[in-house]
Design an enzyme around this catalytic site. Structure first.
Site: not given
Ligand code: PAF
Length: 285
Positions: A38, A62, A150, A177
């Site tokens: 991140h 999700q 990734k 990475v």
């Molecule tokens: O890759 C993620 O962490 C999630 O799928 C995202 C893109 C933040 C959507 O909730």
């Protein structure tokens, strides 16, 4: 100084002022529990934009019913400190009620390309990803949005949505990475035993082997079969999938295909690892 914003009203006010000042916005969408990956996205966003917004939102849409939504790690204070260390201006961390106050029943369907590869074992997952990403794009109005390669299938679906539905922004994909031997960095690598860690690089080796074979003109089916054998042998694991598809449409390759996604997922012991390469079939011509 990184500002934490928890309401849509406050975020919209910030976005309006930023746009009025003529500044560009880089968006880094995350679900928190920030790691090196991140921070690499945020650092690139920092380099390329006037203002960086990072969303930290564990998106219920999700997660499947038997997945880890309730236990997913949440640490807004720790995440904000990390975000500040790479120069993020605003952390947008809404509650679930703030993001989804009502359920009008209208959803986004990611379609066929979400039912293959990683989507085969996570029905509905990518519909939820596209739903929250579309909302974030409307709320933050970013100039650029950053995603890690990734999660190539996620990026492919987001790129397709942006293209097909004319979202006015640029998707920036940040390369994978890797460890010194080529293993893709992942928070899941810590679950591997010392022996499994040695074997895990076999997935990367198989991808490299397949890419070279395909680019040197070997028939696709033969190259992929040989690479599968190599991955099974080197990792000692169980292959979930290993495929080469057009990118970003994720369709079978034909004579018109140029960009491809070569992607694999392997269970090594109890750990499921994914890795991929995106390349142009005409790259060596
Ligand atoms: O890759 C993620 O962490 C999630 O799928 C995202 C893109 C933040 C959507 O909730």
């Amino acid at each position: 100084m990184t500002k934490v914003v928890q309401t849509i009203a406050e975020l919209k006010a910030f976005v309006r002022d930023t746009k009025q000042a003529g500044n560009t916005i880089g968006l880094v969408p995350t679900m928190g529990a920030l790691h090196e990956g991140h921070l690499t996205l945020a650092a690139q966003a920092r380099n390329e934009n006037d203002v960086v917004v990072m969303s930290v939102f564990v998106n219920p849409k999700q997660f499947g019913p038997n997945e880890d939504f309730d236990t997913y790690p949440r640490d807004l204070e720790g995440d904000t400190k990390l975000a500040a260390s790479v120069g993020v201006d605003v952390v947008f961390a809404p509650s679930t009620e703030e993001m989804y106050p009502t359920d009008g029943g209208i959803t986004i369907r990611a379609g066929r390309a979400a039912e293959i590869l990683c989507g085969a074992s996570r029905p509905g997952h990518f519909d939820g990803v596209l739903q929250v990403v579309a909302k974030l794009f409307h709320l933050v109005e970013p100039t650029r949005a950053y995603f890690g390669q990734k999660d190539a299938q996620q990026v492919a679906l987001i790129e397709t949505m942006v293209r097909d539905y004319n979202f006015p922004l640029e998707i920036c994909t940040v390369p994978i990475v890797r460890e010194a031997d080529g293993l893709a960095k992942s928070s899941r690598n810590v679950y591997l035993t010392a022996e499994e860690r040695q074997q895990a690089v076999g997935l990367y080796n198989g991808l490299k082997f397949a890419k070279e074979a395909i680019l040197s003109g070997k028939p696709m089916g033969i190259a992929m079969m040989a690479a599968r054998d190599q991955i099974a042998r080197e990792t000692g694991g169980e292959i979930d999938y290993f495929e080469c598809l057009s990118y970003p449409d994720l369709k079978s390759i034909d004579g018109q295909t140029t960009d491809v996604l070569l992607a694999g997922a392997v269970y090594i012991g109890k750990t499921r690892l994914i890795d991929n390469m995106i390349f142009n079939l005409k790259e060596n011509n």
